[in-house]
Scaffold this motif. Structure first.
Motif, PDB file in Angstrom:
ATOM      1  N   ALA A   1       0.837  -1.193   0.000  1.00 43.49           N
ATOM      2  CA  ALA A   1       0.000   0.000   0.000  1.00 43.49           C
ATOM      3  C   ALA A   1       0.874   1.246   0.000  1.00 43.49           C
ATOM      4  CB  ALA A   1      -0.897  -0.004   1.240  1.00 43.49           C
ATOM      5  N   PRO A   2       0.484   2.290  -0.728  1.00 47.82           N
ATOM      6  CA  PRO A   2       1.282   3.519  -0.740  1.00 47.82           C
ATOM      7  C   PRO A   2       1.295   4.160   0.630  1.00 47.82           C
ATOM      8  CG  PRO A   2      -0.850   3.882  -1.793  1.00 47.82           C
ATOM      9  CD  PRO A   2      -0.727   2.410  -1.554  1.00 47.82           C
ATOM     10  N   PRO A   3       2.461   4.604   1.096  1.00 47.49           N
ATOM     11  CA  PRO A   3       2.544   5.222   2.422  1.00 47.49           C
ATOM     12  C   PRO A   3       1.798   6.536   2.461  1.00 47.49           C
ATOM     13  CG  PRO A   3       4.585   5.571   1.222  1.00 47.49           C
ATOM     14  CD  PRO A   3       3.743   4.647   0.380  1.00 47.49           C
ATOM     15  N   LYS A   4       1.307   6.861   3.620  1.00 47.58           N
ATOM     16  CA  LYS A   4       0.631   8.125   3.801  1.00 47.58           C
ATOM     17  C   LYS A   4       1.672   9.223   3.965  1.00 47.58           C
ATOM     18  CE  LYS A   4      -2.717  10.528   6.737  1.00 47.58           C
ATOM     19  NZ  LYS A   4      -3.571  10.428   7.952  1.00 47.58           N
ATOM     20  N   THR A   5       1.637  10.206   3.086  1.00 49.34           N
ATOM     21  CA  THR A   5       2.617  11.278   3.155  1.00 49.34           C
ATOM     22  C   THR A   5       2.148  12.361   4.127  1.00 49.34           C
ATOM     23  OG1 THR A   5       1.605  12.411   1.276  1.00 49.34           O
ATOM     24  CG2 THR A   5       3.406  10.890   0.800  1.00 49.34           C
ATOM     25  N   ILE A   6       3.105  12.960   4.792  1.00 42.58           N
ATOM     26  CA  ILE A   6       2.833  14.023   5.745  1.00 42.58           C
ATOM     27  C   ILE A   6       3.114  15.359   5.060  1.00 42.58           C
ATOM     28  CG2 ILE A   6       3.487  15.030   7.963  1.00 42.58           C
ATOM     29  CD1 ILE A   6       4.358  12.227   8.833  1.00 42.58           C
ATOM     30  N   ASN A   7       2.162  16.253   5.112  1.00 42.67           N
ATOM     31  CA  ASN A   7       2.339  17.575   4.513  1.00 42.67           C
ATOM     32  C   ASN A   7       3.293  18.389   5.389  1.00 42.67           C
ATOM     33  OD1 ASN A   7       2.208  20.090   3.385  1.00 42.67           O
ATOM     34  ND2 ASN A   7      -0.001  20.337   3.616  1.00 42.67           N
ATOM     35  N   PRO A   8       4.514  18.663   4.919  1.00 44.91           N
ATOM     36  CA  PRO A   8       5.467  19.395   5.764  1.00 44.91           C
ATOM     37  C   PRO A   8       5.056  20.837   6.013  1.00 44.91           C
ATOM     38  CG  PRO A   8       6.323  19.134   3.530  1.00 44.91           C
ATOM     39  CD  PRO A   8       5.074  18.312   3.608  1.00 44.91           C
ATOM     40  N   LEU A   9       4.101  21.352   5.211  1.00 48.51           N
ATOM     41  CA  LEU A   9       3.663  22.732   5.374  1.00 48.51           C
ATOM     42  C   LEU A   9       2.416  22.859   6.247  1.00 48.51           C
ATOM     43  CD1 LEU A   9       4.153  24.047   1.716  1.00 48.51           C
ATOM     44  CD2 LEU A   9       5.678  24.348   3.676  1.00 48.51           C
ATOM     45  N   ALA A  10       1.927  21.754   6.787  1.00 47.82           N
ATOM     46  CA  ALA A  10       0.742  21.802   7.640  1.00 47.82           C
ATOM     47  C   ALA A  10       1.006  22.685   8.860  1.00 47.82           C
ATOM     48  CB  ALA A  10       0.361  20.397   8.091  1.00 47.82           C
TER      49      ALA A  10
END
Length: 449
Positions: free
Chosen positions: A32-41
């Motif tokens: 499954a594709p990993p969940k990416t974290i938005n660095p600009l959140a």
């Protein structure tokens, strides 16, 4: 018919099936594709913040504090007495506003907002060279490539803008450090500044003349699928996560940037307030109005640039020209932010890389040389005292004596107003923790409202 799965379920009290099932789940998770974290959140500050955003107005070249915000009557007397080569102020100073802040006639419109200004007359930097002082102001170091102030701030706080960058620089200088002044260095690329221009559509190559919106969306999805596949082999890689976020943001910006830069949406009285219909003020007025529109959208750090403050000759003419170009636009920005109830949490920072000397410079003796030992910057809004002067230079105005604020102190104070402890904002790189203020920096607490 007996299957391999049935045998695993029925033997060893079902432990064989449990092992198979656990392994199957691991395979499924890996695929499954990993969940990416938005660095600009958006991120929470270390403590309650006074300011939510920064508008930094960089006056490239080093404006003369002695002719703008640092009144020195003794310098005028020294010139009249022909003591050495002292040069008195080229403009008259008057007390402004209820606070009586001393501001020269070079800024008739900005003077009307004297009670909003916090004037820092004890600034110091370690060098009198344009490039080194400019780089130091922006990144905190004159010897090494480091992340810029804007990059550190977005790294620490993220941004509330969903379809715009967290850090924008408008018309930045091409030399004296160039891209280093808004770069991210060893921080992930997501935090570097995005260059905008007051001409040519704002962002170069933003629109795609070959592909439709639907075709671009398919292209982005294909690229992102490949990027996520790479990320699955290296989960948490900040460079890959930054690339994924950058593609998505760039796609959104094709719609958001033209909209936010469309100043024709503004009513005529607002355009007049910023001086957009006057050739002398239009360029910087455009920057200021762009800044207000981006601030409303949640952009965290916005830098504006005014070039041409290096007045070795024709001081009065040069300052008159430069001050006229920014005076009405800055006054308009302050008034506009106040009427929108935004000045209280928008920190405006104004100043150059250093100031000017108290003596005549080279022939024909009508200008000033570089001076980093004492000069002026000012702040407004964002939790600082208004109508307030902090620090002072000596009688001749060439050396800071009280309320000294170094470059590191300035950065520590800006971070503090944003709710960031400058000693805790660190990034691990090459075996050590780095920070914007290196191992220095004291917050100028006396200027806090």
């Amino acid at each position: 018919m007996t299957t391999r799965r049935h045998i695993l379920q029925s033997t060893s009290a079902g432990f064989g099936w449990l092992a198979f099932n656990a392994l199957h789940q691991q395979w499924a998770h890996a695929a499954a594709p990993p969940k990416t974290i938005n660095p600009l959140a958006p991120k929470a500050p270390h403590f309650a913040a006074k300011a939510k955003r920064v508008i930094f107005m960089f006056m490239q070249g080093g404006p003369s504090h002695l002719d703008t915000f640092d009144y020195k009557p003794e310098l005028v007397k020294a010139q009249e007495a022909k003591t050495a080569k002292y040069m008195g102020t080229a403009f008259d100073f008057k007390p402004r506003g209820k606070s009586g802040l001393m501001i020269s006639d070079a800024f008739p419109e900005l003077s009307k907002h004297a009670d909003d200004l916090c004037v820092l007359n004890g600034m110091q930097t370690r060098t009198n060279a344009h490039q080194m002082a400019t780089v130091a102001l922006h990144i905190g170091s004159v010897t090494f490539v480091r992340p810029s102030m804007g990059a550190w701030i977005v790294y620490g706080l993220g941004t509330e803008a969903e379809d715009l960058p967290g850090f924008v620089t408008i018309n930045p200088v091409a030399d004296t450090g160039g891209a280093m002044n808004y770069g991210s260095a060893f921080l992930p690329a997501s935090f570097q500044g995005t260059r905008l221009s007051t001409s040519g559509g704002g962002v170069p190559d933003l629109s795609n003349g070959r592909l439709s919106d639907a075709q671009q969306r398919k292209q982005i999805e294909f690229i992102q699928k490949a990027n996520r596949r790479l990320l699955s082999g290296d989960p948490g890689n900040p460079e890959l996560e930054g690339i994924i976020q950058s593609y998505e943001l760039a796609y959104k910006m094709q719609t958001s940037v033209p909209d936010v830069l469309d100043l024709d949406q503004e009513p005529q009285h607002i355009r007049d307030m910023y001086g957009l219909n006057d050739g002398e003020t239009e360029r910087f007025g455009t920057q200021c109005l762009m800044a207000r529109r981006m601030a409303e959208k949640g952009v965290r750090f916005i830098q504006l640039t005014s070039n041409g403050w290096d007045h070795h000759q024709q001081l009065r003419e040069g300052i008159t020209r430069q001050a006229t170009s920014i005076d009405k636009p800055i006054a308009g920005l302050i008034a506009d932010l106040k009427q929108r109830d935004m000045l209280k949490d928008t920190l405006i920072l104004w100043g150059g890389e250093f100031g000017r000397g108290s003596s005549y410079d080279n022939e024909p003796y009508n200008g000033r040389g570089h001076n980093g030992r004492g000069y002026t910057m000012w702040m407004a809004g964002g939790g600082v005292k208004g109508g307030f002067t902090y620090g002072s230079t000596n009688a001749m105005g060439d050396t800071a004596e009280t309320g000294i604020i170094t470059t590191h102190d300035l950065h520590a104070t800006v971070l503090h107003l944003l709710g960031i402890n400058h000693e805790r904002l660190t990034y691990r790189y090459s075996g050590r923790n780095f920070r914007l203020t290196d191992v220095h920096g004291e917050v100028a607490k006396d200027i806090l409202a």
